[in-house]
Design a protein around this motif. Structure first.
Motif, PDB file in Angstrom:
ATOM      1  N   UNK A 175       0.804  -1.215   0.000  1.00  0.00           N
ATOM      2  CA  UNK A 175       0.000   0.000   0.000  1.00  0.00           C
ATOM      3  C   UNK A 175       0.833   1.259   0.000  1.00  0.00           C
ATOM      4  N   UNK A 176       1.987   1.195   0.639  1.00  0.00           N
ATOM      5  CA  UNK A 176       2.817   2.396   0.775  1.00  0.00           C
ATOM      6  C   UNK A 176       3.633   2.714  -0.470  1.00  0.00           C
ATOM      7  N   UNK A 177       4.233   1.696  -1.114  1.00  0.00           N
ATOM      8  CA  UNK A 177       5.213   2.012  -2.155  1.00  0.00           C
ATOM      9  C   UNK A 177       4.962   1.345  -3.507  1.00  0.00           C
ATOM     10  N   UNK A 199      -5.061  -3.385   6.127  1.00  0.00           N
ATOM     11  CA  UNK A 199      -3.604  -3.280   6.059  1.00  0.00           C
ATOM     12  C   UNK A 199      -3.164  -2.458   4.851  1.00  0.00           C
ATOM     13  N   UNK A 200      -3.820  -2.670   3.719  1.00  0.00           N
ATOM     14  CA  UNK A 200      -3.495  -1.860   2.541  1.00  0.00           C
ATOM     15  C   UNK A 200      -3.793  -0.387   2.790  1.00  0.00           C
ATOM     16  N   UNK A 201      -4.908  -0.105   3.442  1.00  0.00           N
ATOM     17  CA  UNK A 201      -5.267   1.288   3.732  1.00  0.00           C
ATOM     18  C   UNK A 201      -4.241   1.940   4.653  1.00  0.00           C
ATOM     19  N   UNK A 202      -3.717   1.179   5.616  1.00  0.00           N
ATOM     20  CA  UNK A 202      -2.663   1.712   6.482  1.00  0.00           C
ATOM     21  C   UNK A 202      -1.434   2.082   5.658  1.00  0.00           C
ATOM     22  N   UNK A 203      -1.046   1.200   4.744  1.00  0.00           N
ATOM     23  CA  UNK A 203       0.093   1.490   3.880  1.00  0.00           C
ATOM     24  C   UNK A 203      -0.168   2.671   2.967  1.00  0.00           C
ATOM     25  N   UNK A 204      -1.351   2.735   2.396  1.00  0.00           N
ATOM     26  CA  UNK A 204      -1.687   3.862   1.520  1.00  0.00           C
ATOM     27  C   UNK A 204      -1.606   5.173   2.275  1.00  0.00           C
ATOM     28  N   UNK A 205      -2.073   5.191   3.512  1.00  0.00           N
ATOM     29  CA  UNK A 205      -2.006   6.416   4.308  1.00  0.00           C
ATOM     30  C   UNK A 205      -0.558   6.815   4.571  1.00  0.00           C
ATOM     31  N   UNK A 206       0.295   5.834   4.837  1.00  0.00           N
ATOM     32  CA  UNK A 206       1.710   6.125   5.059  1.00  0.00           C
ATOM     33  C   UNK A 206       2.354   6.725   3.808  1.00  0.00           C
ATOM     34  N   UNK A 207       1.939   6.240   2.664  1.00  0.00           N
ATOM     35  CA  UNK A 207       2.489   6.748   1.410  1.00  0.00           C
ATOM     36  C   UNK A 207       1.754   7.958   0.867  1.00  0.00           C
ATOM     37  N   UNK A 208       0.786   8.456   1.644  1.00  0.00           N
ATOM     38  CA  UNK A 208      -0.043   9.601   1.233  1.00  0.00           C
ATOM     39  C   UNK A 208      -0.680   9.339  -0.128  1.00  0.00           C
ATOM     40  N   UNK A 210      -4.060   6.932  -2.226  1.00  0.00           N
ATOM     41  CA  UNK A 210      -5.453   6.541  -2.092  1.00  0.00           C
ATOM     42  C   UNK A 210      -5.680   5.211  -2.805  1.00  0.00           C
ATOM     43  N   UNK A 211      -6.825   4.600  -2.531  1.00  0.00           N
ATOM     44  CA  UNK A 211      -7.133   3.287  -3.102  1.00  0.00           C
ATOM     45  C   UNK A 211      -7.050   3.293  -4.618  1.00  0.00           C
ATOM     46  N   UNK A 212      -7.461   4.370  -5.271  1.00  0.00           N
ATOM     47  CA  UNK A 212      -7.441   4.392  -6.727  1.00  0.00           C
ATOM     48  C   UNK A 212      -6.019   4.392  -7.299  1.00  0.00           C
ATOM     49  N   UNK A 213      -5.004   4.599  -6.429  1.00  0.00           N
ATOM     50  CA  UNK A 213      -3.613   4.581  -6.877  1.00  0.00           C
ATOM     51  C   UNK A 213      -3.028   3.171  -6.886  1.00  0.00           C
ATOM     52  N   UNK A 214      -3.736   2.200  -6.320  1.00  0.00           N
ATOM     53  CA  UNK A 214      -3.193   0.853  -6.137  1.00  0.00           C
ATOM     54  C   UNK A 214      -4.026  -0.169  -6.901  1.00  0.00           C
ATOM     55  N   UNK A 215      -3.380  -0.879  -7.811  1.00  0.00           N
ATOM     56  CA  UNK A 215      -4.065  -1.952  -8.529  1.00  0.00           C
ATOM     57  C   UNK A 215      -4.058  -3.209  -7.662  1.00  0.00           C
ATOM     58  N   UNK A 216      -5.246  -3.772  -7.429  1.00  0.00           N
ATOM     59  CA  UNK A 216      -5.374  -5.016  -6.676  1.00  0.00           C
ATOM     60  C   UNK A 216      -5.706  -6.141  -7.643  1.00  0.00           C
ATOM     61  N   UNK A 217      -4.851  -7.160  -7.658  1.00  0.00           N
ATOM     62  CA  UNK A 217      -5.041  -8.295  -8.552  1.00  0.00           C
ATOM     63  C   UNK A 217      -5.349  -9.543  -7.750  1.00  0.00           C
ATOM     64  N   UNK A 218      -6.285 -10.336  -8.244  1.00  0.00           N
ATOM     65  CA  UNK A 218      -6.534 -11.655  -7.679  1.00  0.00           C
ATOM     66  C   UNK A 218      -7.350 -11.632  -6.407  1.00  0.00           C
ATOM     67  N   UNK A 219      -7.036 -12.594  -5.538  1.00  0.00           N
ATOM     68  CA  UNK A 219      -7.786 -12.717  -4.305  1.00  0.00           C
ATOM     69  C   UNK A 219      -8.877 -13.758  -4.373  1.00  0.00           C
ATOM     70  N   UNK A 220      -8.742 -14.721  -5.281  1.00  0.00           N
ATOM     71  CA  UNK A 220      -9.743 -15.773  -5.400  1.00  0.00           C
ATOM     72  C   UNK A 220      -9.622 -16.475  -6.734  1.00  0.00           C
ATOM     73  N   UNK A 221     -10.445 -17.496  -6.927  1.00  0.00           N
ATOM     74  CA  UNK A 221     -10.422 -18.291  -8.148  1.00  0.00           C
ATOM     75  C   UNK A 221     -11.581 -17.906  -9.068  1.00  0.00           C
TER      76      UNK A 221
END
Length: 347
Positions: A175-177, A199-208, A210-221
């Protein structure tokens, strides 16, 4: 939503035809894995035999490679693909680092964070032409870059860096970097919502960020087919995968979210006794439903929305390069019509 598939890796001679087939079908991207084969060589072939799809490693193992070596490989792939390469890296576990790759092990989260910073420092030096390379970290130090070893100028931005993350510390680093996070397939919607996203939101906040800045891939079948028979056949493969992952203690926090720790203990006991063939029978259809979107082609888009909607920006229809993606073009377009929070990689 983006839909990706895996790229053949066991025969480089077949890559050119396969990447053209995948691109013609309408997939957004392909990915390679670092299991039996090198993850970068097929992407080099694909880069010069395709025009649109993104080409990614999902994932390459980071720590056995110096950031300088990896930076060079990625630079060349980004140039060859006209800016379509996406790096995906992961730490692997201690045993594989020490015993398979013969590299020292240190806490992976701070090292991965530094690794990503080092990659970007090297690329900035090359991109800016003449900028002094001066990176000083705990694990990596880079202070020498002469013209003879500087790649030719590139018109494209350095590739995005995505990373695999399972535990809380790695999720915060992502989330941060990182530009994206690649979640393990052994996830449920409840686990992502209750454990991963905070946990991702905590990292995003540290890196100043937002969610739209982070691509989330997967997490299931994703389990689908043209008819019920095809779905049932595919389901048995994923039943064995859920059983295998569920036997591993590191993944039990997922089971804990559903009061299924006793299942993990039973699977672990069978695994220790080598009774692998008995394990899938413990995975009921109701349990399978927790871990993926399941249904025929005419049902699956709604199931994808239920399982992944608002959480994942990218899903894949294949878990291995020997299971080539075969979704029809109209279904691919329907999946792509689903909206996601991610705003795209910043260039």
């Amino acid at each position: 939503m983006e839909i990706h598939t895996t790229l053949i890796q066991d025969d480089l001679g077949k890559v050119s035809g396969e990447i053209r087939r995948i691109e013609a079908a309408g997939y957004n991207g392909v990915m390679t894995q670092e299991n039996r084969h090198d993850p970068f060589l097929p992407l080099a072939v694909a880069a010069v035999n395709s025009e649109r799809v993104t080409l990614g490693t999902g994932v390459a193992i980071a720590f056995p490679r110096s950031p300088m070596v990896l930076a060079n490989t990625c630079w060349d792939l980004q140039q060859a693909s006209a800016g379509r390469f996406v790096l995906g890296i992961g730490p692997q576990v201690k045993g594989h680092n020490e015993r398979r790759f013969s590299v020292p092990w240190t806490p992976p989260a701070p090292r991965m964070k530094e690794y990503i910073h080092a990659l970007r420092a090297i690329w900035a030096c090359w991109k800016n032409g003449g900028t002094e390379l001066d990176f000083e970290g705990k694990h990596y130090q880079f202070s020498l870059m002469t013209p003879n070893f500087t790649p030719e100028p590139m018109a494209y931005a350095p590739p995005p860096v995505t990373m695999a993350a399972v535990g809380p510390a790695m999720l915060r680093v992502a989330g941060e970097v990182a530009d994206g996070v690649r979640l393990h397939a052994f996830c449920t919607r409840k686990y992502i919502e209750n454990v991963i996203l905070p946990q991702l939101e905590t990292g995003l906040a540290r890196g100043e960020r937002h969610r739209e800045d982070l691509q989330i891939s997967g997490g299931g079948f994703l389990v689908t087919g043209a008819n019920d028979e095809e779905v049932a056949t595919s389901l048995e493969f994923y039943r064995s995968r859920v059983a295998f992952y569920g036997s591993t203690r590191a993944y039990w926090p997922v089971l804990e979210q559903h009061d299924l720790l006793d299942l993990g203990e039973k699977l672990n006991h069978l695994a220790r006794e080598g009774k692998w063939q008995e394990m899938p029978a413990l995975i009921s259809d109701d349990i399978l439903q927790l871990f993926g979107a399941i249904g025929r082609h005419d049902e699956i888009v709604a199931e994808i929305q239920t399982q992944f909607g608002g959480l994942a920006d990218v899903i894949a229809d294949s878990a291995s390069y020997d299971m080539p993606g075969s979704l029809p073009a109209d279904l691919i377009r329907d999946i792509q019509s689903l909206t996601t929070p991610w705003a795209g990689f910043k260039r």
